[in-house]
Enzyme design. Structure first.
Site, PDB file in Angstrom:
ATOM      1  N   ASP A   8       0.899  -1.175   0.071  1.00 18.31           N
ATOM      2  CA  ASP A   8      -0.070  -0.022  -0.039  1.00 18.31           C
ATOM      3  C   ASP A   8       0.925   1.074   0.059  1.00 18.31           C
ATOM      4  O   ASP A   8       1.889   1.473   0.857  1.00 18.31           O
ATOM      5  CB  ASP A   8      -0.964  -0.056   1.338  1.00 18.31           C
ATOM      6  CG  ASP A   8      -1.910  -1.154   1.231  1.00 18.31           C
ATOM      7  OD1 ASP A   8      -2.023  -1.625   0.124  1.00 18.31           O
ATOM      8  OD2 ASP A   8      -2.964  -1.220   2.178  1.00 18.31           O
ATOM      9  N   ASP A 129     -15.455  -3.037  -1.270  1.00 18.42           N
ATOM     10  CA  ASP A 129     -14.933  -2.743   0.166  1.00 18.42           C
ATOM     11  C   ASP A 129     -15.998  -2.351   0.889  1.00 18.42           C
ATOM     12  O   ASP A 129     -17.092  -1.530   0.632  1.00 18.42           O
ATOM     13  CB  ASP A 129     -14.053  -1.439   0.172  1.00 18.42           C
ATOM     14  CG  ASP A 129     -12.928  -1.712  -0.954  1.00 18.42           C
ATOM     15  OD1 ASP A 129     -12.201  -2.703  -0.972  1.00 18.42           O
ATOM     16  OD2 ASP A 129     -12.531  -0.688  -1.685  1.00 18.42           O
TER      17      ASP A 129
END
Length: 240
Positions: A8, A129
């Site tokens: 990330d 998500d």
């Protein structure tokens, strides 16, 4: 089942957030390319990269970093974060990215998503998500009224090849994956399902593989040493 170690990116650094909170950031390195090389040396064939700056504000802040990792070769790269139109999809493909993950645009403009699937086929994956069962967008800062499981069924019906489902409440917490939701998804959609969020031990990987889950994304569990990447890959490789 395939294993995707995760990188990330926030401000060009390798980080992990807790439950998607940009105020709770653990920094694990200043050189993402070195991190990718380390994963490859441990046996990784795949890599999951998220541009957190892009997910938050729609920018391409970390594109050069992602391109450098893709150009280094040796890894199947999937990436997402701020990719919301055809030009960015093309740019990623030209940089050597193998799979492009759409999130916000899939939830907010389904017609455009269908156009992108028609144009790019299996290059396109969708990240779903979920916060309390509802789809979240824009770097998880906004929650929609879309039921996440129903949305996955809609994506499947539209021809999406790969769905990456993240339970936000588990992400970065090391509390274990939401195994129930992946079991339900396995019975409801034909698309490949990738599990993401909270995976903390080899037993969960075995359970997910047994469900027929296509892939698992490992983040904090690798950075903290809770899971050994080489052993996880071996565990999830086809036997015999």
């Amino acid at each position: 089942m395939k294993i995707f170690p995760a990188i990330d990116l926030l401000g060009g650094k390798v980080v992990r957030l807790t439950r998607g909170d940009y105020d709770i950031v653990d920094v694990y390195g200043d050189n993402p390319l070195d991190a990718a090389k380390a994963f490859r040396e441990q046996g990784a064939e795949n890599l999951h990269i998220v541009d957190l700056d892009g997910a938050r504000d729609g920018s391409s802040a970390n594109f050069a970093v992602i391109e450098s990792i893709a150009k280094a070769g040796g890894l199947f790269i999937q990436t997402g974060g701020g990719i919301r139109d055809a030009e960015r999809v093309k740019r990623c493909a030209s940089a050597g990215v193998n799979r492009v993950i759409l999130g916000t645009v899939a939830a907010q403009d389904f017609g455009l998503l269908e156009q992108l699937i028609a144009a790019f086929g299996t290059l396109i994956a969708v990240g779903v998500d979920a916060r309390d069962g509802l789809v979240a967008v824009k770097g998880w800062r906004e929650t929609t009224a879309l039921d996440s499981l129903e949305f996955c069924e809609k994506l499947d019906g539209a021809g999406v090849d790969n769905i990456i489902y993240t339970d936000i409440s588990r992400d970065g917490t090391m509390r274990g994956a939401n195994l129930e939701v992946y079991s339900r998804l396995a019975g409801r959609v034909g698309a490949k399902i990738t599990a993401s969020g909270g995976i903390s031990g080899p037993d969960e990987l075995e359970t997910l593989a047994g469900m027929g889950v296509y892939a698992a994304i490992l983040g904090k569990s690798l950075y903290t040493g809770a899971i050994n990447l080489r052993e996880a890959i071996k565990l999830c490789s086809p036997k015999g």
